[in-house]
Scaffold this motif. Structure first.
Motif, short mmCIF file in Angstrom:
data_model
loop_
_atom_site.label_atom_id
_atom_site.label_comp_id
_atom_site.label_asym_id
_atom_site.label_seq_id
_atom_site.Cartn_x
_atom_site.Cartn_y
_atom_site.Cartn_z
N ASP A 13 -9.90 -3.75 9.04
CA ASP A 13 -8.25 -2.93 8.35
C ASP A 13 -7.14 -2.67 8.72
OD1 ASP A 13 -5.75 -1.63 6.60
OD2 ASP A 13 -7.53 -3.05 4.89
N HIS A 21 0.43 4.50 2.32
CA HIS A 21 1.31 4.14 3.48
C HIS A 21 2.16 3.33 4.25
CE1 HIS A 21 -3.87 4.89 4.19
NE2 HIS A 21 -3.70 5.46 4.83
N THR A 44 -4.66 -1.01 8.45
CA THR A 44 -3.80 -0.50 7.70
C THR A 44 -2.86 1.18 8.60
OG1 THR A 44 -4.14 -1.26 5.95
CG2 THR A 44 -2.69 1.19 5.43
N GLN A 45 -3.77 1.44 8.63
CA GLN A 45 -3.68 3.41 9.17
C GLN A 45 -2.71 2.49 10.58
OE1 GLN A 45 -6.15 6.39 9.77
NE2 GLN A 45 -7.67 5.38 7.88
N ASP A 77 0.88 -1.38 0.08
CA ASP A 77 0.34 0.58 -0.03
C ASP A 77 0.73 1.59 -0.46
OD1 ASP A 77 -2.01 2.22 0.75
OD2 ASP A 77 -2.94 1.15 1.77
N VAL A 131 2.88 0.68 3.60
CA VAL A 131 2.52 -0.59 4.67
C VAL A 131 2.40 -1.88 3.51
CG1 VAL A 131 0.89 -1.58 5.72
CG2 VAL A 131 1.52 0.36 6.19
N TYR A 170 0.57 -5.60 3.09
CA TYR A 170 -0.36 -6.76 3.59
C TYR A 170 -0.59 -8.37 3.26
CZ TYR A 170 -2.23 -5.43 -0.82
OH TYR A 170 -2.65 -5.21 -1.68
N TRP A 184 -0.20 -6.81 8.67
CA TRP A 184 0.32 -5.30 7.72
C TRP A 184 0.82 -5.12 8.34
CZ3 TRP A 184 -4.84 -6.68 8.97
CH2 TRP A 184 -5.42 -6.99 8.20
#
Length: 516
Positions: A137, A39, A139-140, A36, A41, A43, A104
């Protein structure tokens, strides 16, 4: 050996940012993930961590020599679904072979010890949900410098049915805890493999919401999970929702009549179509229905050898820092309460007397002093009885054995203020998934979204710093320890608040022998 492992990880992570995919070696074989760039990141989705055989402990996952494509979610466990899925939220296709997890991780070289690891257990009344729901999710959170893991575990009768014949065939005499055994298997997989993803297996935080939070407390109490995680977060869960085998067996006798299988005939039970098992689960399993549901962890003497509250009180999880809390208005969205809830104080009195024969009068007097409307008082009572007080109670018990912190989410959407800080509102705020259906309507204006982002940024820093150091901190704001007389309030202006437990949970305190 650790240094060599990190060197390989750095090379792989660096290649991933530039290349079309990422290959990481696990103990079962290589897996291919995605990147991603927004970000920074990486996954990995749908990685099998174990294999599910009906009403058996999780078996080792299959070994594969060719890379496993881990860029799409794996199947969800069989279920009727959670309310978000029924409203149109994403839920993967279902399969009994559903024991997979998602990862992630920052697309950066990890620190020498590795990134802190956060393993999340989803809610859904032990009958629905999936670690691949979009609201979870990671990700953040991962972008803050942690490795985030979400997972599936068996649900409903496949995860929590207790049969005497199953206990008889098990070498440990265990039954009714297949979902908990799945969670333990996932934690063991993390211990074996997370270093390859940049994570530190010696710094694992287990966190979960609703039934996931209840699972966290059950695993804090389980001798089988000892050492598999090092910090814990309970969100709107608590430690009171376990059943005895006697209760489980009574329910199994009733279910046996419904499906047409004798209790001792395991061949019949195992040959049942999965749909026949799902029909044993009520279509709506939240609220009051959940309280009566047979599908919960069981005191089987192996996975759970004592009630989690007793285990925490005795120091079973000594040395495990705990952050525990709930939303201020957990029960506001309970539909049946709006329809059938008490509209007169006399009706509320009858309900309190049924649930609390010895303390109902004082409780009623306190609610009449706090509320003008008996229905609002009933919402508060159900919030406090079912989720709020059990969650804060866990923090108070653990405080004698490890640093412990309590929080209350008081934020409410300015677009739907009547909904209050309802059950599940913490999920899009914590994961930063405000745009996920059906939560997006809560943050549909620019001002509502800005307010929510303030809460999200605070929660993410608190949770990540707790995972990193054992202390929940967001900038200048540090959560007060349990016993200080204060708790952490989460809102657009977060800060300390007087500990709400003495006022809102005084009756739980007397029931539990004077928890301080």
């Amino acid at each position: 050996m650790k240094r060599f492992g990190w060197g390989v990880a750095c090379l792989v992570l660096g290649w991933a940012a530039a290349g079309p995919g990422l290959f990481v070696a696990t103990t079962e074989g290589p897996v291919r993930g995605g990147y991603d760039p927004a970000h920074n990141v990486l996954y990995f989705r749908g990685i099998p961590y174990a294999k599910a055989e009906r009403w058996k402990p999780p078996a080792p996952p299959p070994v594969h020599e060719r890379p496993l494509d881990a860029r799409a979610p794996g199947p969800a466990c069989p279920q009727r679904g959670v309310i978000t899925a029924r409203l149109g939220g994403f839920l993967p296709e279902q399969s009994e072979d559903c024991l997979n997890l998602n990862i992630w991780t920052p697309a950066l070289p990890p620190p020498p010890e590795g990134w802190p690891v956060m393993v999340f257990l989803h809610g859904g009344s032990f009958t629905g949900g999936s670690g691949s729901e979009a609201v979870y999710d990671g990700t953040q959170l991962a972008a803050h410098g942690v490795v985030v893991v979400t997972l599936n575990y068996r649900l409903g009768p496949l995860g929590f049915l207790a049969l005497p014949a199953l206990a008889a065939e098990d070498p440990h005499g265990s039954t009714g805890n297949y979902g908990l055994l799945d969670q333990i298997a996932a934690l063991r997989w993390v211990q074996r493999n997370i270093r390859a993803f940049g994570g530190n297996p010696e710094n694992v935080t287990l966190f979960g919401q609703s039934a996931g939070g209840m699972s966290v407390c059950s695993l804090m109490a389980s001798p089988l999970a000892k050492g598999l995680f090092h910090k814990a977060i309970i969100q709107s869960g608590g430690c009171v929702y376990v059943r005895t085998l006697e209760e489980g067996y009574r329910d199994a006798a009733r279910l046996a009549e419904a499906v047409g299988c004798a209790l001792e005939d395991l061949a019949c039970w195992r040959s049942l179509p999965v749909q026949a098992l799902l029909e044993m689960v009520p279509e709506e399993t939240a609220g009051e229905v959940f309280l009566q549901s047979p599908y919960k962890p069981h005191l089987d003497g192996y996975v759970l050898d004592r009630p989690p509250l007793e285990a925490l009180r005795a120091g079973r999880a000594a040395g495990v820092p705990l952050l525990a809390g709930a939303n201020a208005d957990e029960w506001r969205l309970e539909l049946f309460s709006f329809v059938f809830g008490p509209r007169a104080w006399s009706a509320l009195q009858d309900r309190l007397r049924a649930n609390l024969p010895e303390g109902w009068a004082e409780l009623l007097a306190r609610y009449r002093a706090r509320f003008e409307d008996p229905l609002d008082a009933y919402f508060a009572y159900q919030t406090e009885r079912v989720l709020f007080c059990p969650s804060l109670e866990a923090a108070r018990l653990q405080a004698a054995h490890a640093p412990s912190y309590a929080y209350v989410l008081t934020y409410r959407s300015p677009l739907f203020t009547e909904m209050g800080s309802f059950h599940g509102l913490d999920l899009p705020l914590l994961f930063g998934t405000h745009q996920v259906w059906p939560f997006w309507s809560l943050f549909a204006t620019a001002d509502a979204y800005r307010q929510a982002r303030r809460v999200t940024e605070t929660m993410q820093r608190l949770w990540v710093n707790f995972a990193r150091t054992g202390v929940p901190r967001s900038g200048w704001l540090e959560a007060p320890r349990v016993g200080s007389g204060f708790a952490l309030r989460l809102d657009t202006r977060s800060g300390w608040m007087p500990d709400p437990y003495p006022e809102r949970c005084f009756w739980r305190q007397s029931q539990q022998g004077g928890i301080r």
